[in-house]
Design a protein around this motif. Structure first.
Motif, PDB file in Angstrom:
ATOM      1  N   ASP A 141     103.180  87.039   6.904  1.00 53.90           N
ATOM      2  CA  ASP A 141     101.806  87.326   7.321  1.00 53.90           C
ATOM      3  C   ASP A 141     101.138  86.093   7.911  1.00 53.90           C
ATOM      4  O   ASP A 141     101.165  85.029   7.302  1.00 53.90           O
ATOM      5  CB  ASP A 141     100.959  87.770   6.117  1.00 53.90           C
ATOM      6  CG  ASP A 141     101.420  89.107   5.566  1.00 53.90           C
ATOM      7  OD1 ASP A 141     101.848  89.959   6.360  1.00 53.90           O
ATOM      8  OD2 ASP A 141     101.343  89.285   4.334  1.00 53.90           O
ATOM      9  N   GLN A 142     100.553  86.262   9.072  1.00 51.27           N
ATOM     10  CA  GLN A 142      99.640  85.231   9.581  1.00 51.27           C
ATOM     11  C   GLN A 142      98.246  85.855   9.539  1.00 51.27           C
ATOM     12  O   GLN A 142      98.033  86.928  10.099  1.00 51.27           O
ATOM     13  CB  GLN A 142      99.986  84.820  11.015  1.00 51.27           C
ATOM     14  CG  GLN A 142      99.045  83.742  11.534  1.00 51.27           C
ATOM     15  CD  GLN A 142      99.353  83.334  12.967  1.00 51.27           C
ATOM     16  OE1 GLN A 142      99.450  84.163  13.850  1.00 51.27           O
ATOM     17  NE2 GLN A 142      99.498  82.035  13.175  1.00 51.27           N
ATOM     18  N   TYR A 143      97.331  85.194   8.855  1.00 49.44           N
ATOM     19  CA  TYR A 143      95.988  85.739   8.676  1.00 49.44           C
ATOM     20  C   TYR A 143      95.099  85.364   9.853  1.00 49.44           C
ATOM     21  O   TYR A 143      95.124  84.222  10.310  1.00 49.44           O
ATOM     22  CB  TYR A 143      95.371  85.222   7.370  1.00 49.44           C
ATOM     23  CG  TYR A 143      96.192  85.621   6.173  1.00 49.44           C
ATOM     24  CD1 TYR A 143      96.125  86.922   5.682  1.00 49.44           C
ATOM     25  CD2 TYR A 143      97.057  84.727   5.559  1.00 49.44           C
ATOM     26  CE1 TYR A 143      96.902  87.304   4.605  1.00 49.44           C
ATOM     27  CE2 TYR A 143      97.843  85.105   4.489  1.00 49.44           C
ATOM     28  CZ  TYR A 143      97.758  86.397   4.016  1.00 49.44           C
ATOM     29  OH  TYR A 143      98.529  86.783   2.969  1.00 49.44           O
ATOM     30  N   ILE A 144      94.333  86.344  10.303  1.00 47.54           N
ATOM     31  CA  ILE A 144      93.383  86.109  11.397  1.00 47.54           C
ATOM     32  C   ILE A 144      91.993  86.113  10.785  1.00 47.54           C
ATOM     33  O   ILE A 144      91.592  87.081  10.145  1.00 47.54           O
ATOM     34  CB  ILE A 144      93.514  87.220  12.465  1.00 47.54           C
ATOM     35  CG1 ILE A 144      94.913  87.169  13.090  1.00 47.54           C
ATOM     36  CG2 ILE A 144      92.440  87.065  13.533  1.00 47.54           C
ATOM     37  CD1 ILE A 144      95.176  88.264  14.113  1.00 47.54           C
ATOM     38  N   MET A 145      91.280  84.987  10.932  1.00 48.03           N
ATOM     39  CA  MET A 145      89.988  84.841  10.263  1.00 48.03           C
ATOM     40  C   MET A 145      88.932  84.440  11.280  1.00 48.03           C
ATOM     41  O   MET A 145      89.231  83.779  12.263  1.00 48.03           O
ATOM     42  CB  MET A 145      90.116  83.788   9.152  1.00 48.03           C
ATOM     43  CG  MET A 145      91.263  84.144   8.210  1.00 48.03           C
ATOM     44  SD  MET A 145      91.550  82.976   6.899  1.00 48.03           S
ATOM     45  CE  MET A 145      90.442  83.592   5.652  1.00 48.03           C
ATOM     46  N   ASN A 146      87.709  84.891  11.052  1.00 48.84           N
ATOM     47  CA  ASN A 146      86.708  84.563  12.070  1.00 48.84           C
ATOM     48  C   ASN A 146      85.348  84.169  11.530  1.00 48.84           C
ATOM     49  O   ASN A 146      84.473  83.829  12.301  1.00 48.84           O
ATOM     50  CB  ASN A 146      86.568  85.691  13.099  1.00 48.84           C
ATOM     51  CG  ASN A 146      86.007  86.952  12.503  1.00 48.84           C
ATOM     52  OD1 ASN A 146      85.701  86.979  11.318  1.00 48.84           O
ATOM     53  ND2 ASN A 146      85.860  87.983  13.298  1.00 48.84           N
ATOM     54  N   GLU A 147      85.130  84.217  10.209  1.00 49.08           N
ATOM     55  CA  GLU A 147      83.790  83.896   9.713  1.00 49.08           C
ATOM     56  C   GLU A 147      83.816  82.542   9.020  1.00 49.08           C
ATOM     57  O   GLU A 147      84.398  82.402   7.948  1.00 49.08           O
ATOM     58  CB  GLU A 147      83.341  84.994   8.740  1.00 49.08           C
ATOM     59  CG  GLU A 147      81.864  85.001   8.472  1.00 49.08           C
ATOM     60  CD  GLU A 147      81.511  86.111   7.481  1.00 49.08           C
ATOM     61  OE1 GLU A 147      81.393  87.273   7.910  1.00 49.08           O
ATOM     62  OE2 GLU A 147      81.396  85.798   6.285  1.00 49.08           O
ATOM     63  N   ARG A 148      83.217  81.566   9.667  1.00 48.66           N
ATOM     64  CA  ARG A 148      83.238  80.194   9.137  1.00 48.66           C
ATOM     65  C   ARG A 148      81.932  79.894   8.410  1.00 48.66           C
ATOM     66  O   ARG A 148      80.854  80.223   8.896  1.00 48.66           O
ATOM     67  CB  ARG A 148      83.400  79.218  10.305  1.00 48.66           C
ATOM     68  CG  ARG A 148      83.377  77.769   9.887  1.00 48.66           C
ATOM     69  CD  ARG A 148      83.565  76.883  11.109  1.00 48.66           C
ATOM     70  NE  ARG A 148      83.405  75.478  10.749  1.00 48.66           N
ATOM     71  CZ  ARG A 148      83.973  74.480  11.411  1.00 48.66           C
ATOM     72  NH1 ARG A 148      84.740  74.723  12.446  1.00 48.66           N
ATOM     73  NH2 ARG A 148      83.779  73.242  11.050  1.00 48.66           N
ATOM     74  N   ASN A 149      82.037  79.266   7.238  1.00 51.64           N
ATOM     75  CA  ASN A 149      80.852  78.832   6.486  1.00 51.64           C
ATOM     76  C   ASN A 149      80.887  77.325   6.372  1.00 51.64           C
ATOM     77  O   ASN A 149      81.847  76.768   5.842  1.00 51.64           O
ATOM     78  CB  ASN A 149      80.864  79.397   5.060  1.00 51.64           C
ATOM     79  CG  ASN A 149      81.388  80.815   5.029  1.00 51.64           C
ATOM     80  OD1 ASN A 149      80.795  81.688   5.632  1.00 51.64           O
ATOM     81  ND2 ASN A 149      82.520  81.019   4.361  1.00 51.64           N
ATOM     82  N   ASN A 150      79.829  76.688   6.847  1.00 48.71           N
ATOM     83  CA  ASN A 150      79.740  75.235   6.707  1.00 48.71           C
ATOM     84  C   ASN A 150      78.957  74.909   5.449  1.00 48.71           C
ATOM     85  O   ASN A 150      77.859  75.433   5.233  1.00 48.71           O
ATOM     86  CB  ASN A 150      79.048  74.636   7.939  1.00 48.71           C
ATOM     87  CG  ASN A 150      79.926  74.745   9.175  1.00 48.71           C
ATOM     88  OD1 ASN A 150      81.149  74.749   9.081  1.00 48.71           O
ATOM     89  ND2 ASN A 150      79.306  74.849  10.327  1.00 48.71           N
ATOM     90  N   ILE A 151      79.517  74.051   4.616  1.00 49.59           N
ATOM     91  CA  ILE A 151      78.856  73.663   3.372  1.00 49.59           C
ATOM     92  C   ILE A 151      78.217  72.288   3.584  1.00 49.59           C
ATOM     93  O   ILE A 151      78.891  71.341   3.999  1.00 49.59           O
ATOM     94  CB  ILE A 151      79.872  73.678   2.211  1.00 49.59           C
ATOM     95  CG1 ILE A 151      80.254  75.153   1.985  1.00 49.59           C
ATOM     96  CG2 ILE A 151      79.295  73.065   0.955  1.00 49.59           C
ATOM     97  CD1 ILE A 151      81.630  75.367   1.520  1.00 49.59           C
TER      98      ILE A 151
END
Ligand code: ZN
Length: 337
Positions: free
Chosen positions: A228-238
């Motif tokens: 599995d290669q995960y596709i992610m798009n929601e970035r959270n900056n801390i």
């Protein structure tokens, strides 16, 4: 034996009566039998070194082992920015990876983009464009794709072997975006940190490029991919709320749950320690490497697990070994044992 030739692209810059020129070195490696042409490029941004080292190490390996097709290696696409140790070209302050497909009548950076497009990109069938995080920020190795990405770019992304691909908006003038107009599928990858070399990241780049070369039939051997290669798009900056010594309590690639301790910051002025907790579940994508956190700046970035898909592209051209691991380090160990 492969035919190996070192060449230069010379780009002239005229300012008033003065003419200067820059030479971009590249290597062509041609195998004995027919096959596709792949370009592998680094150093569009002058402060990004991982890909430069990946190409240096691959040059000797590919020279002995490429059996078919053609590989074009461009270790430093922007030698002016490289010599200045900075992202942009110092002469015109332009970002080369915003200037594609280039302009022969523009400033020096536009001209470099134009020559690379004409002499490298248009003469290839596939491309790999290697980047790193900025100076002072380490990134989990990943590929970059757009929403509704083409099947061939999805193939390259999966073959590069990173656990994740991060979806971005199409950036005007970026090589991997603009090369679509010439039907040259090109994957942009991010490995490591600006202005630094680290062996783990160099190895992951070497793995990714050789894996793609095997799949395309340029090298002998089977490509190996993660299931599995995960596709992610929601970035959270801390963001840090205080200024002080930064103690990370997590690492890139770690999965964190809401409430987990991510870092502590010892506020030297007020003699208190700020605890930074995850406000949602996520995968740690990026961390600052400086040991001083500054109030109001991003110290850690995560990608939301809630907004996560899977790269479902099927690799039909050639049989691949599938690794049923979710840890990219396992994959590398298998490959380089
Ligand atoms: Zn870059």
């Amino acid at each position: 034996m492969a035919l190996v030739s070192d060449r230069f692209i010379e780009v002239e810059d005229t300012k008033g009566a003065e003419t200067s020129s820059v030479k971009i070195r590249y290597t062509e490696i041609i195998g004995d039998s027919q096959g596709p042409a792949l370009f592998v490029l680094a150093g569009l941004h002058g402060d990004e070194l991982t890909g430069v080292e990946v190409i240096k190490q691959l040059k000797s390996y590919f020279s002995k082992n490429i059996t078919a097709g053609k590989v074009t290696l461009v270790p430093v696409a922007n030698p002016i920015a490289f010599a200045a140790r900075q992202r942009q070209t110092i002469h015109d302050n332009k970002d080369l990876n915003r200037c594609f497909p280039g302009d022969p009548e523009g400033t020096i950076t536009d001209k470099i983009a134009y020559e690379i497009t004409e002499k490298i990109v248009k003469k290839s069938d596939y491309g790999i464009d290697m980047h790193t995080g900025p100076n002072g920020r380490i990134l989990l190795p990943h590929t970059r794709m757009v929403l509704d990405e083409t099947k061939k770019v999805k193939e390259l992304s999966k073959l590069f072997g990173t656990m994740i691909s991060w979806i971005r908006e199409p950036v005007e003038g970026a090589l991997a975006i603009e090369s679509k107009a010439f039907k040259v599928p090109t994957i942009a990858v991010e490995i490591g940190e600006g202005n630094k070399l680290d062996n783990f990241f160099v190895k992951s780049g070497i793995f990714g490029v050789t894996n793609i070369a095997k799949y395309l039939g340029l090298l002998d051997g089977r490509a190996c991919v993660l299931k599995d290669q995960y596709i992610m798009n929601e970035r959270n900056n801390i963001i840090a709320n205080s200024t002080g010594i930064f103690y990370p309590k997590t690492d890139i690639g770690k999965i964190v749950n809401k409430g987990d301790l991510l870092a502590e910051i010892y506020d030297t002025q007020n003699n208190v320690t700020e605890k930074i907790l995850a406000d949602r579940a996520g995968l740690v994508l990026a961390m600052q490497t400086s040991s001083v956190a500054v109030s109001g700046t991003t110290i850690i970035s995560t990608l939301s697990l809630g907004a996560c898909g899977i790269n479902t592209v099927s690799l039909v051209r050639k049989k691949c070994m599938i690794y049923h691991t979710r840890n990219p380090k396992d994959l590398l160990l298998n490959m380089w044992a």
